[in-house]
Design an enzyme around this catalytic site. Structure first.
Site: not given
Length: 462
Positions: A99-100
């Site tokens: 993800s991030h």
């Protein structure tokens, strides 16, 4: 390499490559998944992270060794992964992604049959299996089939909106060098009326411009500036695997996740026909403007726990039609109860198009409360710290006064007449997350200072 228990989170697997998560761990994950779920077929994709090609190859090799048919999807987004689970009718759909998280991380997100998210109990079972022995019967090796699902995904996404209802406008899109760029390119080809200003569309796992995390002010600063320079109608920022999005208005002002949720809820309730009051989910760390507006426009607000797997399960159980989170996750019943930044973006553009006013004026009605950005407070023991806070409040030793209500969903939410605050333990760090909102303009800083003073006295480090 030894498998570290800490890489198994509540909803997925994440670790630093190659110190915590390498090809050997990924290969073994495939074997354990095959042992637990006995899949006949799986799909495997990856995001743009630099270690993705090697880790996804190891995962595929493990499934093949276990006799499983593998659809190799190449570079995809997490929403595409959930879509693939149902569309391809595979038993498991896996995307190698973190993800991030910063560039040194990678991980694994798994969707079960029909696109259902793995839950905490699934990850606990997987962690237990990784620590023990794998019992595989001798099988004929599986095979690998390359599969492209982008066109089918785009057809699905555009079946959820009417592209003709989106008016001509100028929009800035910041993909953050994430896989959001590969979706946006395809979507914009179907939206000729949108004059797109493209920022960082090229997938690059070194993240040369900024982290793909739209909750960070540093991430949104460049987008806000570009929107003002281009005199655009609005702008959007995406996270690393394209399941989250945050919007800024034509002035470059951030429209936080809570305001976006309230805005989307209003649009859906006003423009779609329902025979009953549809259920919509929100979480305890969101602005109270969300349940207020859901009720005001004819919906039924339901409080949900933070976390995408918990929200999806609650949506299915209650047949809820929409849910939002402060982090920019937006879930839609028509999208198999899953979240998608692209679906959220298109519905937001449709909502904006239904009103001639600029975006800043359209969201103005939702800016009636003052809410601070989420803060992390370092503590020695998360659960004990929260209990200490409760004891102080219950014994009336704080300067906050007597609370109207205390809820135990996601840590504690303490409500007073003019404000509320929430403390919830992080699932991955030795911190508690602190959220606070004041119902009257001008009171936030004073109340925030009072709560922080109490937290510091109890040993919290801000």
């Amino acid at each position: 390499m030894p498998v570290e228990r800490e890489i198994f989170r509540d909803n997925d697997i994440r670790g630093i490559y190659p110190e915590q998560l390498d090809e050997g761990v990924m290969y073994r994950l495939a074997l354990v998944l095959s042992d637990i779920y006995q899949p006949k077929s799986v799909s495997v994709g990856r995001d743009m992270r630099l270690s993705g090609p090697w880790l996804s190859r190891a995962l595929i090799d493990g499934f093949v060794r276990a006799g499983v048919k593998v659809f190799d999807l190449g570079m995809i987004t997490t929403p595409m992964n959930y879509f693939a689970a149902k569309e391809l009718k595979v038993d498991l759909a896996c995307i190698v992604s973190s993800s991030h998280n910063p560039k040194e991380y990678n991980g694994l997100i798994i969707a079960k049959d029909k696109g259902r998210a793995t839950e905490k109990s699934d990850l606990e079972q997987l962690a237990k299996g990784m620590m023990g022995e794998v019992h595989l019967k001798e099988k004929v090796k599986g095979k690998v089939v390359s599969k492209q699902i982008m066109n089918r995904w785009m057809d699905h996404v555009f079946s959820l909106v009417n592209p003709r209802a989106i008016r001509p406008m100028k929009v800035v899109f910041d993909a953050g060098n994430s896989v959001a760029g590969i979706e946006l390119v395809e979507a914009l080809n179907r939206l000729p009326q949108i004059k797109a200003v493209k920022m960082f569309f090229e997938p690059d796992g070194s993240f040369p411009n900024h982290l793909p995390n739209p909750l960070l002010s540093a991430t949104l600063k460049g987008l806000s500036k570009r929107v003002r320079e281009e005199k655009a109608d609005c702008g959007f920022s995406y996270d690393g695997d394209a399941d989250r999005v945050i919007m800024v208005d034509e002035k470059g002002r951030v429209v936080e996740g809570s305001l976006m949720t309230a805005y989307l809820a209003k649009y859906l309730l006003e423009h779609r026909k329902y025979t009953t009051r549809p259920k919509m989910l929100y979480t305890s760390v969101m602005s109270q403007i969300v349940p207020k507006k859901i009720s005001e426009y004819g919906g039924t607000p339901l409080l949900a726990p933070v976390g995408h797997s918990l929200i999806k399960a609650m949506m299915r159980k209650n047949r809820a039609m929409f849910a939002g989170e402060h982090s920019g996750h937006f879930y839609f019943k028509e999208n198999n109860y899953n979240d998608s930044a692209l679906v959220g973006t298109l519905i937001l553009l449709t909502a904006i198009s239904s009103d001639e006013r600029p975006v800043s004026k359209q969201v103005e009605e939702f800016r009636i409360y003052e809410k601070a950005e989420e803060m992390s407070v370092k503590v020695d023991d998360r659960d004990r710290f929260i209990e200490m806070v409760l004891q102080v409040i219950a014994s009336d030793q704080s300067s906050l006064g007597k609370p109207k209500q205390i809820r135990r969903t996601d840590g504690i939410t303490v409500e007073y007449g003019d404000f509320w605050f929430n403390l919830r333990p992080s699932g991955t760090e030795p911190v508690v997350r602190f959220n606070i909102e004041a119902y009257e303009v001008g009171k936030l800083e004073r109340r925030r200072g009072q709560v922080l003073s109490m937290l510091k006295k109890l040993g919290g480090h801000v």
